[in-house]
Scaffold this motif. Structure first.
Motif, PDB file in Angstrom:
ATOM      1  N   THR A 171      60.711 -48.532 -23.340  1.00  9.05           N
ATOM      2  CA  THR A 171      61.166 -48.554 -22.445  1.00  9.05           C
ATOM      3  C   THR A 171      62.179 -47.818 -21.843  1.00  9.05           C
ATOM      4  OG1 THR A 171      63.214 -47.586 -24.169  1.00  9.05           O
ATOM      5  CG2 THR A 171      63.428 -50.173 -23.831  1.00  9.05           C
ATOM      6  N   LEU A 172      63.048 -48.006 -19.793  1.00  8.77           N
ATOM      7  CA  LEU A 172      63.045 -47.268 -18.994  1.00  8.77           C
ATOM      8  C   LEU A 172      64.547 -46.976 -19.555  1.00  8.77           C
ATOM      9  CD1 LEU A 172      62.612 -46.132 -15.926  1.00  8.77           C
ATOM     10  CD2 LEU A 172      64.239 -47.467 -15.624  1.00  8.77           C
TER      11      LEU A 172
ATOM     12  N   GLY B  50      60.314 -37.124  -9.180  1.00  5.79           N
ATOM     13  CA  GLY B  50      59.300 -38.253  -9.716  1.00  5.79           C
ATOM     14  C   GLY B  50      60.003 -38.986 -10.430  1.00  5.79           C
ATOM     15  N   LYS B  51      61.179 -38.764 -10.558  1.00  4.07           N
ATOM     16  CA  LYS B  51      62.132 -40.573 -10.696  1.00  4.07           C
ATOM     17  C   LYS B  51      62.987 -41.406  -9.844  1.00  4.07           C
ATOM     18  CE  LYS B  51      63.906 -36.832 -14.725  1.00  4.07           C
ATOM     19  NZ  LYS B  51      64.528 -36.639 -15.505  1.00  4.07           N
ATOM     20  N   LEU B  52      62.840 -42.354 -10.064  1.00  2.00           N
ATOM     21  CA  LEU B  52      63.480 -43.321  -9.335  1.00  2.00           C
ATOM     22  C   LEU B  52      65.478 -43.334  -9.332  1.00  2.00           C
ATOM     23  CD1 LEU B  52      63.123 -45.750  -7.006  1.00  2.00           C
ATOM     24  CD2 LEU B  52      63.180 -47.014  -8.983  1.00  2.00           C
ATOM     25  N   PHE B  53      65.375 -43.298  -8.369  1.00  2.00           N
ATOM     26  CA  PHE B  53      67.451 -43.458  -7.973  1.00  2.00           C
ATOM     27  C   PHE B  53      67.228 -44.711  -6.999  1.00  2.00           C
ATOM     28  CE2 PHE B  53      68.915 -39.478  -8.716  1.00  2.00           C
ATOM     29  CZ  PHE B  53      67.467 -38.998  -9.272  1.00  2.00           C
TER      30      PHE B  53
ATOM     31  N   LEU C 217      57.134 -48.554 -13.151  1.00  2.00           N
ATOM     32  CA  LEU C 217      56.058 -47.774 -12.377  1.00  2.00           C
ATOM     33  C   LEU C 217      55.857 -46.475 -12.270  1.00  2.00           C
ATOM     34  CD1 LEU C 217      55.729 -51.457 -10.613  1.00  2.00           C
ATOM     35  CD2 LEU C 217      53.923 -50.635 -12.111  1.00  2.00           C
ATOM     36  N   ILE C 218      56.273 -46.145 -11.737  1.00  2.00           N
ATOM     37  CA  ILE C 218      56.786 -44.751 -11.058  1.00  2.00           C
ATOM     38  C   ILE C 218      56.822 -43.964 -12.434  1.00  2.00           C
ATOM     39  CG2 ILE C 218      58.038 -43.060  -9.730  1.00  2.00           C
ATOM     40  CD1 ILE C 218      58.318 -45.351  -8.101  1.00  2.00           C
ATOM     41  N   ARG C 219      58.013 -43.798 -13.138  1.00  2.00           N
ATOM     42  CA  ARG C 219      57.459 -42.636 -14.364  1.00  2.00           C
ATOM     43  C   ARG C 219      56.072 -42.855 -15.312  1.00  2.00           C
ATOM     44  NH1 ARG C 219      59.600 -45.874 -19.411  1.00  2.00           N
ATOM     45  NH2 ARG C 219      58.129 -46.276 -18.975  1.00  2.00           N
TER      46      ARG C 219
END
Ligand SMILES: Cc1cc2nc3c(=O)[nH]c(=O)nc-3n(C[C@H](O)[C@H](O)[C@H](O)COP(=O)(O)O)c2cc1C
Length: 197
Positions: free
Chosen positions: A2-3, A102-105, A173-175
């Motif tokens: 999970t994210l 590297g994390k999405l916001f 995906l980015i993680r």
């Protein structure tokens, strides 16, 4: 896997629409399998940022540090204050740098206008820390789009659901790619600077 998604409400107002919108996004993200936590900067009451060595350590600072490291993606909500993000949100962001890389916001704004400059400012601060941003944000007018029961404007609700889904899908995906790049020895990636020596 999970994210881990952290919501941050940047309003100092009790009953803030920013916080209510974060709650909605986190509820929807859980439906997509995310694990969620939330920080209200009103409750955390972070001291004004000071550089390392001169920092004031409070329970709020310790909790924020712990949750920012825990998080793999973020949703930031700020009220529109003079076309800018709130001072509380800027102060929160000032505490961090490599922790955001590297994390999405995703961005939300409580505004009587469109809140575009507010969300652009948060996006700029995150970019400086090598964080990724969703290519859109969601703004809403607290008085017009909310009632006691929740969000009353269907278009706002649809956009918040879209943002929740996109944060979970693209955030994962980015993680995963960030982790692969951390573990590889490829020199041609911005991730190379975050590898432990
Ligand atoms: C200091 C201050 C400045 C503000 N400036 C603006 C502004 O420039 N544009 C705007 O649309 N609303 C402005 N507002 C109104 C807030 O953005 C609005 O009430 C918002 O819904 C508050 O969000 P909250 O419910 O999350 O606290 C301002 C409010 C304050 C307190």
């Amino acid at each position: 896997m999970t994210l881990k998604l952290l919501g941050v409400s940047g309003s100092m107002r009790e009953g803030a629409h920013s916080a209510r919108a974060i709650d909605f996004v986190l509820d929807a993200a859980r439906e997509h399998g995310a694990e969620t936590r939330m920080i209200s900067l009103r409750e955390l009451d972070l001291p004004m940022y000071r550089p390392r060595g001169q920092a004031i350590e409070t329970d709020g600072v310790r909790l924020a540090n712990e949750l920012v490291v825990w998080a793999e993606a973020f949703v930031l909500a700020s009220p529109d204050y003079h076309g800018s993000m709130s001072g509380a949100m800027k102060n929160f962001l000032d505490y961090y740098w490599t922790e955001l890389a590297g994390k999405l916001f995703g961005y939300l704004c409580a505004s009587h206008e469109k809140g575009l400059t507010v969300m652009d400012q948060m996006r700029t601060a995150v970019r400086q820390c090598y964080g990724w941003s969703l290519p859109y944000g969601v703004s809403f007018n607290g008085e017009e789009d909310f009632d006691k029961a929740g969000i009353k404007t269907p278009a706002v609700e649809r956009r918040l659901r879209m943002l929740s889904r996109d944060l979970v899908v693209y955030g994962s995906l980015i993680r995963d790619q960030f982790r692969r790049d951390l573990e590889s020895d490829t020199p041609e990636t911005f991730v190379a600077r975050y590898r432990k020596q």
